[in-house]
Design an enzyme around this catalytic site. Structure first.
Site, PDB file in Angstrom:
ATOM      1  N   LYS A  53       1.987 -11.097  -5.740  1.00 49.57           N
ATOM      2  CA  LYS A  53       1.579 -10.196  -4.651  1.00 49.57           C
ATOM      3  C   LYS A  53       0.063 -10.102  -4.571  1.00 49.57           C
ATOM      4  CE  LYS A  53       5.890  -7.600  -5.048  1.00 49.57           C
ATOM      5  NZ  LYS A  53       6.570  -6.409  -5.618  1.00 49.57           N
ATOM      6  N   GLN A  97       5.022  -1.162  -8.823  1.00 51.96           N
ATOM      7  CA  GLN A  97       6.034  -2.160  -9.179  1.00 51.96           C
ATOM      8  C   GLN A  97       7.178  -1.500  -9.955  1.00 51.96           C
ATOM      9  OE1 GLN A  97       6.078  -5.450  -8.234  1.00 51.96           O
ATOM     10  NE2 GLN A  97       8.086  -5.604  -9.192  1.00 51.96           N
ATOM     11  N   ASP A 120       5.928  -0.390   0.615  1.00 47.54           N
ATOM     12  CA  ASP A 120       7.265  -0.823   0.209  1.00 47.54           C
ATOM     13  C   ASP A 120       8.357  -0.154   1.063  1.00 47.54           C
ATOM     14  OD1 ASP A 120       7.449  -2.818  -1.659  1.00 47.54           O
ATOM     15  OD2 ASP A 120       7.380  -1.501  -3.405  1.00 47.54           O
TER      16      ASP A 120
END
Lengths: 307, 307
Positions: A53, A97, A120
């Site tokens: 990412k 994460q 997200d």
């Protein structure tokens, strides 16, 4: 002739548009898109994802920051970092994460991210906006958003008259996917582990989306001839044909037997997978545009079929 | 033998349990459930609804306040009242009667209500909680919550293996209803005006819920023999049999012809209708319990099959 969607190529075209959008943003405001990625602990898989990412963010020309915290990090320390990033004007997207180490309460951390920076799409406010059909101000979970790009490329924006079946009802994928399909006027059925006679329900689907995590569960006779099949499963299975102890990735759909029945199908790997990271970058650049009250360039919004 | 659900009787049993819960709350904390209802302007239908809600709140033993504002009320004035009620410890539920006069932005007002006091379940945070399956901390839109009480009484809490079809996809009813059914493990299809071959989709439903606002649209041949049929439509139609210029209320389901096919069916009027106001009271007493960190009495939570 069945079309096998090349997810890498679609993702690359989106990344190209994101680079352009970020460059235009910089030209107009002097600011890059800022993405902060937080990782706690030393799980190798999580580090691999986060690395990918961060690299992609740099490739897009973003201001990319990675916060790598030790596994002993306390809830308060992590909360303080999110709080700081929430208030940082140079950061438009914050990604924590998952999974976090067991002693940390992930849900509280996720819900403490400002919804406008929740790239997200996990904040309850973003879930609520999607659930109520507000796609203009919320941020959409990346994997369903990516799967929806495929659907829109095949069928256009308006799915009126089409039956869509989503197998799986997770908050991360199944539910938001169903909401996106419904918002595009499909008639949507959400099936799952408690569904009776799953094969015949699937056989009614013009658009069949599988996200259950069971290797090659969807068989040829489940697929309506001519259907569009989107495979979101990623399952690692033994691959003795590659030699002892070797493994391979397969989806939730038995690709070889389903492909001849379907009209369009996504492979695993190389289908939905590459789209997730592209949509994360898209959410970030969209968040940056909103933060500066600029419109997302048409080239990107057309590709995403979203804004 | 078809069961015709008596919504008034079910609502009365819930109201009885709410009175008990409110009395217990008062005994333990010295506080009643506080419900504030705001109405702007002089629409007669809205005044009738608000009057019924305020009367029911008093009957439940609540502290009931009605704020009747002139139709010239400004956005700022209305926002200031909501703000004041948000901060008032004696008020656990705030209801803004819709529709508001055209010059007011209803959405902004609704979203300014504290989610914990949003007893209509319209705040995006409550929509998000329901969409992600969090029924423990959110408040659920009253009409789908009431319809779900009927479903649970017939089929129990676990709808595994049952196919449910919801016709209608509004944010007020269709979407939250589908989410409640999914959360209870039903396989859920959301159909709507853009659905092709609606009758055959409905014919697959063990639980058929109609909320479209089209008088007697659902016909006998749409209903699977033995199905549970929940009619959420309320349509006023001409009733020449009652004399010239007379009207009557009918649902979205052709009751007379569907009842013999169904196993359980709700009438209109007297089905889902009486449940809406009961669930509003239930949300209020639940909000009051949460505000004081008390558990909702088991008698009520069992009736609601929710907490």
């Amino acid at each position: 002739m069945t079309t096998i969607i090349d997810g890498k190529a679609v993702a690359a075209s989106i990344i190209g548009a994101i680079k352009g959008a970020n460059a235009a943003l910089r030209a107009q405001t002097g600011k890059k898109t800022g993405l902060a990625v937080i990782i706690v602990g030393d799980d190798p898989a999580s580090h691999a994802y986060v690395g990918a990412k961060s690299r992609m963010a740099k490739e897009c020309g973003f201001f990319s920051v990675q916060h790598t915290l030790p596994k002993e990090t306390t809830q308060d320390q992590l909360a303080a970092l999110v709080h700081k990033l929430n208030g940082d004007d140079g950061i438009h997207g914050i990604l924590v994460q998952l999974p976090l180490p067991q002693h940390l309460d992930a849900e509280t951390i996720i819900q403490s991210i400002r919804p406008e920076k929740d790239v997200d799409g996990l904040h309850v406010a973003n879930a609520g906006k999607l659930a109520t059909g507000d796609l203009k101000t919320g941020l959409i979970s990346c994997t369903p958003a990516g799967a929806m790009v495929f659907v829109s490329r095949v069928h256009g924006r308006d799915l009126s008259g089409l039956n869509a079946v989503v197998i799986g009802r997770s908050n991360l994928f199944g539910k938001p996917m169903a909401q996106l399909l419904l918002n595009a006027n499909a008639t949507v059925t959400i099936a799952h582990s408690r569904t009776k006679d799953l094969s015949s329900i699937c056989h009614n689907a013009d658009i069949l989306v599988a996200a259950v995590g069971r290797p090659e569960m969807v068989k040829a006779e489940w697929v309506k001839p001519g259907a569009t099949v989107i495979d979101v499963g990623i399952n690692r299975v033994a691959a003795p044909e590659k030699g002892e102890n070797n493994t391979k990735l397969v989806g939730d759909v038995a690709l070889a037997e389903c492909a001849p029945v379907a009209s369009v199908i996504t492979p695993v790997p190389g289908g939905v997978g590459p789209m997730t990271i592209a949509m994360l970058m898209a959410n970030s650049v969209i968040a940056a545009h909103r933060a500066t009250s600029l419109k997302v360039p048409k080239r990107l919004s057309t590709l995403l079929l979203a804004e």
